[in-house]
Write an enzyme that holds these catalytic residues in place. Sequence first.
Site, PDB file in Angstrom:
ATOM      1  N   LEU A  93      46.012 -12.910  17.497  1.00  0.00           N
ATOM      2  CA  LEU A  93      46.974 -13.910  17.932  1.00  0.00           C
ATOM      3  C   LEU A  93      47.873 -14.312  16.775  1.00  0.00           C
ATOM      4  CD1 LEU A  93      44.499 -16.139  19.972  1.00  0.00           C
ATOM      5  CD2 LEU A  93      46.025 -14.367  20.838  1.00  0.00           C
ATOM      6  N   ASP A  94      48.990 -14.979  17.093  1.00  0.00           N
ATOM      7  CA  ASP A  94      49.827 -15.473  15.995  1.00  0.00           C
ATOM      8  C   ASP A  94      49.715 -16.993  15.913  1.00  0.00           C
ATOM      9  OD1 ASP A  94      53.038 -15.100  17.738  1.00  0.00           O
ATOM     10  OD2 ASP A  94      51.456 -16.596  17.940  1.00  0.00           O
ATOM     11  N   SER A  95      50.450 -17.570  14.978  1.00  0.00           N
ATOM     12  CA  SER A  95      50.290 -19.009  14.748  1.00  0.00           C
ATOM     13  C   SER A  95      50.746 -19.851  15.936  1.00  0.00           C
ATOM     14  CB  SER A  95      51.011 -19.440  13.471  1.00  0.00           C
ATOM     15  OG  SER A  95      52.347 -18.991  13.502  1.00  0.00           O
ATOM     16  N   ASP A 152      50.282 -18.971  19.089  1.00  0.00           N
ATOM     17  CA  ASP A 152      49.143 -18.932  19.999  1.00  0.00           C
ATOM     18  C   ASP A 152      48.045 -19.875  19.519  1.00  0.00           C
ATOM     19  OD1 ASP A 152      49.654 -15.384  20.035  1.00  0.00           O
ATOM     20  OD2 ASP A 152      50.376 -16.870  21.485  1.00  0.00           O
ATOM     21  N   HIS A 178      58.454 -16.909  20.507  1.00  0.00           N
ATOM     22  CA  HIS A 178      57.916 -15.601  20.131  1.00  0.00           C
ATOM     23  C   HIS A 178      59.042 -14.606  19.878  1.00  0.00           C
ATOM     24  CE1 HIS A 178      53.844 -16.882  21.502  1.00  0.00           C
ATOM     25  NE2 HIS A 178      53.502 -16.075  20.538  1.00  0.00           N
TER      26      HIS A 178
END
Lengths: 123, 81
Positions: free
Chosen positions: A78-80, A82, B47
């Site tokens: 996941l990224d930050s 998320d 995103h």
Amino acid sequence: MSLRAAVLRHIRLPVQTLPAIGSRPQSQLSFLRLFSSHDDHLTKEEVIDRVLDVVKSFPKVEPSQVTPDVHFQKDLGLDSLDNVEIVMALEEEFKLEIPDKEADKIDSCNLAIEYIYNHPMAG
Amino acid sequence: MGASKGQRLSGMQKQVLSLYKGFLRAARSKPAEERHQIESIVSAEFHRNSKQVDGKNFLYIEYLLRRENPGFPLDEREQPG
């Protein structure tokens, strides 16, 4: 004579006639409930189960990879952004409001479990 | 803002994440369907930007942040990452 005694002498409290304890079963039950402290705090197991459920339910997560040790970004890909979403989902699950300073540090299941388990208001 | 950045967040990253959080918190007070829509749009937008905008292009990122937070001081002129 003390001030306290003088004041007390002058206070007249209205006295209510309360219903007899046995006459209304429901109020009796709620009366007893006030003094119960058994269900106050979550067990560690319950916290672990519910935290894992929240993480597994996250759309971008592969449920089979989720264990109590996983790191959201390093292990689950996941990224930050998320990470922010997951912490907010945990807030909702446990009815907490986590301050940004603390939330920034929660980046793994372990830290989430520890934080929530130690939080007096977790429900 | 990908996984490669590691745990230490730059001042700018923190501002972006804080803004993201602000949007999501605001969405909570809406009815369910609206909330879901807001979350989808905001998530997609952030995103998309994280992929398309170079993390070192801090002037552009600051511009985007300022657009959403008109009164925001943005005192930190740190390099991201």
